[in-house]
Design a protein around this motif. Structure first.
Motif, PDB file in Angstrom:
ATOM      1  N   ALA A   1     112.345  20.958 -28.110  1.00  0.00           N
ATOM      2  CA  ALA A   1     112.372  20.510 -27.489  1.00  0.00           C
ATOM      3  C   ALA A   1     113.809  19.351 -27.381  1.00  0.00           C
ATOM      4  O   ALA A   1     114.568  19.428 -25.997  1.00  0.00           O
ATOM      5  CB  ALA A   1     111.753  19.099 -27.598  1.00  0.00           C
ATOM      6  N   VAL A   2     115.087  19.502 -27.779  1.00  0.00           N
ATOM      7  CA  VAL A   2     116.270  18.950 -27.767  1.00  0.00           C
ATOM      8  C   VAL A   2     116.530  20.395 -26.946  1.00  0.00           C
ATOM      9  O   VAL A   2     117.622  20.199 -25.958  1.00  0.00           O
ATOM     10  CB  VAL A   2     116.484  19.021 -29.569  1.00  0.00           C
ATOM     11  N   LYS A   3     116.814  21.571 -27.076  1.00  0.00           N
ATOM     12  CA  LYS A   3     117.485  22.599 -26.042  1.00  0.00           C
ATOM     13  C   LYS A   3     116.626  22.483 -25.178  1.00  0.00           C
ATOM     14  O   LYS A   3     117.759  22.359 -24.018  1.00  0.00           O
ATOM     15  CB  LYS A   3     117.271  23.708 -26.877  1.00  0.00           C
ATOM     16  N   GLU A   4     115.352  22.106 -24.852  1.00  0.00           N
ATOM     17  CA  GLU A   4     114.946  22.440 -23.433  1.00  0.00           C
ATOM     18  C   GLU A   4     115.542  21.155 -22.665  1.00  0.00           C
ATOM     19  O   GLU A   4     115.571  21.148 -21.286  1.00  0.00           O
ATOM     20  CB  GLU A   4     113.283  21.966 -23.670  1.00  0.00           C
ATOM     21  N   GLU A   5     116.143  19.784 -23.308  1.00  0.00           N
ATOM     22  CA  GLU A   5     116.800  18.589 -22.952  1.00  0.00           C
ATOM     23  C   GLU A   5     117.550  18.875 -22.676  1.00  0.00           C
ATOM     24  O   GLU A   5     118.662  18.661 -21.669  1.00  0.00           O
ATOM     25  CB  GLU A   5     115.998  17.439 -23.878  1.00  0.00           C
ATOM     26  N   ASN A   6     118.517  19.358 -23.602  1.00  0.00           N
ATOM     27  CA  ASN A   6     120.034  19.990 -23.021  1.00  0.00           C
ATOM     28  C   ASN A   6     120.295  21.004 -21.813  1.00  0.00           C
ATOM     29  O   ASN A   6     121.404  20.483 -21.095  1.00  0.00           O
ATOM     30  CB  ASN A   6     120.700  19.928 -24.139  1.00  0.00           C
ATOM     31  N   LEU A   7     119.297  22.035 -21.886  1.00  0.00           N
ATOM     32  CA  LEU A   7     119.452  22.362 -20.806  1.00  0.00           C
ATOM     33  C   LEU A   7     119.575  22.271 -19.348  1.00  0.00           C
ATOM     34  O   LEU A   7     119.872  21.963 -18.411  1.00  0.00           O
ATOM     35  CB  LEU A   7     118.221  23.701 -20.759  1.00  0.00           C
ATOM     36  N   LYS A   8     118.386  21.039 -19.366  1.00  0.00           N
ATOM     37  CA  LYS A   8     118.195  20.452 -18.722  1.00  0.00           C
ATOM     38  C   LYS A   8     119.127  19.071 -17.816  1.00  0.00           C
ATOM     39  O   LYS A   8     119.332  18.808 -17.219  1.00  0.00           O
ATOM     40  CB  LYS A   8     116.857  19.314 -18.465  1.00  0.00           C
ATOM     41  N   LEU A   9     119.902  18.425 -19.027  1.00  0.00           N
ATOM     42  CA  LEU A   9     120.863  17.488 -18.334  1.00  0.00           C
ATOM     43  C   LEU A   9     121.931  18.840 -18.106  1.00  0.00           C
ATOM     44  O   LEU A   9     122.969  17.857 -17.597  1.00  0.00           O
ATOM     45  CB  LEU A   9     121.277  16.573 -19.862  1.00  0.00           C
ATOM     46  N   LYS A  10     122.637  19.261 -18.811  1.00  0.00           N
ATOM     47  CA  LYS A  10     123.354  20.917 -18.097  1.00  0.00           C
ATOM     48  C   LYS A  10     123.137  21.109 -16.642  1.00  0.00           C
ATOM     49  O   LYS A  10     123.943  20.970 -15.628  1.00  0.00           O
ATOM     50  CB  LYS A  10     123.308  21.472 -18.733  1.00  0.00           C
ATOM     51  N   SER A  11     122.319  21.046 -16.556  1.00  0.00           N
ATOM     52  CA  SER A  11     121.700  21.930 -14.839  1.00  0.00           C
ATOM     53  C   SER A  11     122.041  20.615 -14.315  1.00  0.00           C
ATOM     54  O   SER A  11     122.085  20.584 -12.872  1.00  0.00           O
ATOM     55  CB  SER A  11     119.947  21.841 -15.061  1.00  0.00           C
ATOM     56  N   GLU A  12     121.827  19.415 -14.850  1.00  0.00           N
ATOM     57  CA  GLU A  12     121.831  17.775 -13.940  1.00  0.00           C
ATOM     58  C   GLU A  12     123.003  17.840 -13.759  1.00  0.00           C
ATOM     59  O   GLU A  12     123.929  17.475 -12.846  1.00  0.00           O
ATOM     60  CB  GLU A  12     121.436  16.590 -14.335  1.00  0.00           C
TER      61      GLU A  12
END
Length: 121
Positions: A82-93
């Motif tokens: 879940a943290v990896k997914e959130e990290n990827l989302k934040l990087k994209s943003e």
């Protein structure tokens, strides 16, 4: 040992092969040494049984501990995902916001690069 011969028909009579010593022992009370030996055997058997019970309890405790650790590992693994997914989302943003800020800066005259040499001439 010779078998007794039945004289009437010339056949052997059957004799009991059962151990008569059990009858003999039941009539004579066990000696103090025999009672002590039996008591020691019972005590040894009780000790082995108690040791087996302790081992069984220890195995059960360890199995429960392993199962608990497996569940904890599964929970931690799910949390990492879940943290990896959130990290990827934040990087994209962050990339989108960075590009937006660059576009705003390039469109604004305040952030335009000025050539000081060309103004002095």
């Amino acid at each position: 040992m010779e078998l007794p011969l039945d004289e009437e028909d010339g056949t052997f009579t059957s004799i009991s092969l059962a151990d008569d010593s059990a009858e003999h022992h039941s009539r004579i009370p066990p000696s103090k040494a025999e009672r002590g030996h039996a008591t020691m055997m019972n005590a040894d058997m009780d000790a082995v049984e108690a040791e087996n019970q302790v081992e069984l309890e220890e195995k059960t405790r360890l199995i429960n501990q392993v199962l608990e650790l497996q569940h904890t590992l599964e929970d931690l693994s799910a949390r990492v995902d879940a943290v990896k997914e959130e990290n990827l989302k934040l990087k994209s943003e962050n990339q989108v916001l960075g590009q937006y800020i660059e576009n705003l800066m390039s469109a604004s005259s305040v952030f335009q690069t000025t050539d000081t040499k060309s103004k002095r001439k």
